[in-house]
Design a protein around this motif. Structure first.
Motif, PDB file in Angstrom:
ATOM      1  N   LEU A 219     -13.650  -3.302   0.710  1.00  0.00           N
ATOM      2  CA  LEU A 219     -14.086  -2.154  -0.094  1.00  0.00           C
ATOM      3  C   LEU A 219     -15.445  -1.645   0.382  1.00  0.00           C
ATOM      4  O   LEU A 219     -15.672  -0.434   0.458  1.00  0.00           O
TER       5      LEU A 219
ATOM      6  N   VAL B  57      -2.919   0.400  -4.342  1.00  0.00           N
ATOM      7  CA  VAL B  57      -2.964  -0.996  -3.887  1.00  0.00           C
ATOM      8  C   VAL B  57      -2.229  -1.851  -4.911  1.00  0.00           C
ATOM      9  O   VAL B  57      -2.605  -1.884  -6.085  1.00  0.00           O
TER      10      VAL B  57
ATOM     11  N   LEU C 137      -5.535  -2.703   4.293  1.00  0.00           N
ATOM     12  CA  LEU C 137      -6.125  -1.619   3.506  1.00  0.00           C
ATOM     13  C   LEU C 137      -7.169  -0.875   4.327  1.00  0.00           C
ATOM     14  O   LEU C 137      -7.154   0.362   4.382  1.00  0.00           O
TER      15      LEU C 137
ATOM     16  N   LEU D   2      -8.844   5.069  -4.249  1.00  0.00           N
ATOM     17  CA  LEU D   2      -8.141   3.793  -4.211  1.00  0.00           C
ATOM     18  C   LEU D   2      -7.694   3.500  -5.632  1.00  0.00           C
ATOM     19  O   LEU D   2      -8.518   3.385  -6.540  1.00  0.00           O
TER      20      LEU D   2
ATOM     21  N   VAL E  17      -6.901   3.220   5.485  1.00  0.00           N
ATOM     22  CA  VAL E  17      -7.876   4.255   5.136  1.00  0.00           C
ATOM     23  C   VAL E  17      -8.527   4.820   6.393  1.00  0.00           C
ATOM     24  O   VAL E  17      -8.608   6.039   6.571  1.00  0.00           O
TER      25      VAL E  17
ATOM     26  N   LEU F  64       0.862  -1.176   0.000  1.00  0.00           N
ATOM     27  CA  LEU F  64       0.000   0.000   0.000  1.00  0.00           C
ATOM     28  C   LEU F  64       0.901   1.228   0.000  1.00  0.00           C
ATOM     29  O   LEU F  64       1.801   1.330   0.816  1.00  0.00           O
TER      30      LEU F  64
END
Length: 132
Positions: A71, A24, A36, A55, A40, A11
């Motif tokens: 996600l 990513v 991930l 992203l 964030v 990342l």
């Protein structure tokens, strides 16, 4: 800029005053999805003033259902923070997964700012406001 490394996963986090971009690379799966999500969320929870989270998936090689779940969680967190989520440079296999699971429109739908601007424009048209 920050790099989080594992054997198959990287990342790269880039920040500017209004946008958080997370690139990513590698495989987004059971072993890496939490990385991930944490990356964030960590940036969303500090005072930041971001309007957008991008992203960037140009170097994504694989995603499984856990990656998809991450996600969706990121979308939930960005929406709650009033921040728009963008899924940039989606490879074909990610596009197919998002379409087949029927979440593409959910994750990539216009954000609240665009909807508010459209609603305001419609209100102006209906009331005559803004007409010289």
């Amino acid at each position: 800029m920050t790099d989080l490394h594992s054997d198959e996963f990287v990342l790269t986090v880039l920040r500017d005053p209004l946008t958080l971009t997370v690139r990513v690379s590698g495989e987004l799966d059971y072993d890496t999805s939490d990385d991930l999500l944490r990356a964030v969320v960590a940036h969303l929870t500090e005072p930041c003033g971001f309007r957008d989270v991008r992203l960037d998936f140009r170097d994504l090689r694989y995603i499984d259902s856990t990656g998809l779940s991450a996600l969706l969680m990121i979308h939930r967190r960005t929406s709650a923070a009033g921040v728009l989520l963008h899924l940039d440079h989606r490879p074909d296999f990610l596009e197919r997964m998002l379409t087949m699971t029927n979440v593409l429109d959910h994750l990539t739908a216009p954000g609240h700012r665009e909807e508010a601007a459209e609603a305001a424009a419609q209100d102006d048209d209906a009331t005559g406001a803004g007409v010289p």
